[in-house]
Design an enzyme around this catalytic site. Sequence first.
Site, short mmCIF file in Angstrom:
data_model
loop_
_atom_site.label_atom_id
_atom_site.label_comp_id
_atom_site.label_asym_id
_atom_site.label_seq_id
_atom_site.Cartn_x
_atom_site.Cartn_y
_atom_site.Cartn_z
N ILE A 19 35.55 37.85 25.50
CA ILE A 19 34.03 37.51 25.89
C ILE A 19 33.63 38.71 26.48
O ILE A 19 32.34 38.75 26.84
CB ILE A 19 33.82 36.07 26.85
CG1 ILE A 19 34.95 36.61 28.04
CG2 ILE A 19 34.43 34.86 25.93
CD1 ILE A 19 34.62 35.35 29.10
N GLY A 20 34.30 39.67 26.57
CA GLY A 20 33.69 41.07 27.03
C GLY A 20 34.58 42.21 26.80
O GLY A 20 35.69 42.18 26.90
N GLY A 22 35.25 46.34 27.64
CA GLY A 22 34.64 47.83 28.60
C GLY A 22 35.77 48.91 28.23
O GLY A 22 36.62 48.60 27.75
N GLY A 23 35.21 50.18 29.02
CA GLY A 23 36.27 51.12 28.91
C GLY A 23 37.54 51.01 29.48
O GLY A 23 38.51 51.55 29.07
N MET A 24 37.82 49.96 30.35
CA MET A 24 39.26 49.85 30.81
C MET A 24 39.74 48.45 30.31
O MET A 24 41.01 48.04 31.11
CB MET A 24 39.07 49.62 32.15
CG MET A 24 38.42 50.82 33.13
SD MET A 24 39.08 52.42 32.64
CE MET A 24 40.69 52.22 33.30
N VAL A 27 37.92 41.21 28.61
CA VAL A 27 38.11 40.07 29.34
C VAL A 27 38.08 38.85 28.26
O VAL A 27 37.17 38.89 27.29
CB VAL A 27 36.70 39.73 30.09
CG1 VAL A 27 36.40 38.42 30.71
CG2 VAL A 27 36.55 40.85 31.10
N LYS A 42 41.12 38.89 32.63
CA LYS A 42 40.76 40.46 32.21
C LYS A 42 42.28 41.07 31.95
O LYS A 42 43.01 41.19 33.02
CB LYS A 42 40.15 41.10 33.63
CG LYS A 42 39.89 42.67 33.21
CD LYS A 42 38.86 42.99 33.78
CE LYS A 42 38.34 44.54 33.40
NZ LYS A 42 37.11 44.91 33.77
N ASP A 139 31.63 49.30 42.35
CA ASP A 139 30.96 49.68 40.91
C ASP A 139 29.72 48.88 40.79
O ASP A 139 29.62 47.81 39.79
CB ASP A 139 32.01 49.36 39.66
CG ASP A 139 31.48 49.89 38.46
OD1 ASP A 139 30.56 50.55 38.40
OD2 ASP A 139 32.22 49.22 37.44
#
Length: 335
Positions: A19-20, A22-24, A27, A42, A139
Amino acid sequence: MARAEGRLVGGRYQLMEPIGRGGMGVVWRAHDRLLDRAVAVKEVRYDSAMGDELSDLNRRTMREARAAGRLTHPNVVVVHDVIEEDERPWIIMQLVQSRSLGQVIREDGPLSPERTIEIGLQILDALRAAHRQGVLHRDVKPENVLLTDDGRVVLTDFGIARLEADSTMTRTGLVGTPAFIAPERLRGEAARRESDLWSLGATLYTAAEGRPPHDRGMAMATMHAVLNEDPAPAARAGRLGPVLMRMLAKEPADRPGYDELARLLKQALREAALPTTKPLPVAPAEVARPSAGRQPYASPGEPPSTGSRAGSPPRPAAPSRDAAGAGAAGAGGAA
């Protein structure tokens, strides 16, 4: 990543769909088979090329996530569990039905000053609670502010933002998203509470204006602007604008603390809710008594009436105080 769908993490959490991203990491929407509930998982993915640093980052990620798990606040996403599996951390969190603030800005445009202030007050309360327990976010940005379907505002990614920033610094010299990083952190100083409040200011500026205060399209240019340039005046923010400028001060000591900031935001919210002052209507000049056989104009653009019979006495003009009274009533309505 598709191969992970259906995987059982920790013998308990079944991954359903991403559902998501990112660079790391990723999720996932997942199902907690033990408690029969939906959760978010995550999967933290560091660059395997980091070599010996990787295991240290994993340990610190686990430690920070456990610290975040001790936070209990209505405006903070709950961390349920932390697992290390396949040499990477998996952080199990509350699944929040929501859109991120960043998504809302992209899809719906800038927010009103009132809504921006309401969001700011809730995130400020979350940061204050976290800082009291010694947890810095590091962040704060629109993508980490969730606006829930039931109207709540929730800050996410506590506990892992620090390690992600450390990892990014190690590999590229950057520390997160440049437009939302406080100047002192770009100068290489340690993060502090005031750094989170600067990032909150940048986030609220973005919500009200529809763009970050120092974004220049490229990382290095943006960082230079954060360090050396004042943001453009917040044209859409109304009474919130001066508060944002103080939050975005270059030096931490020049920014308002929690109590002062809460007071300033609440004052701006009260003032934003006041009706806009409108000019009072001008009362018409007193009309002279008409001569026989003539009627006064009913309004400035209306022709005179000729309906009086010859020889009939003219209709008396309305007293001037009635016009003043109508003007007062109009002013009351405008106010």
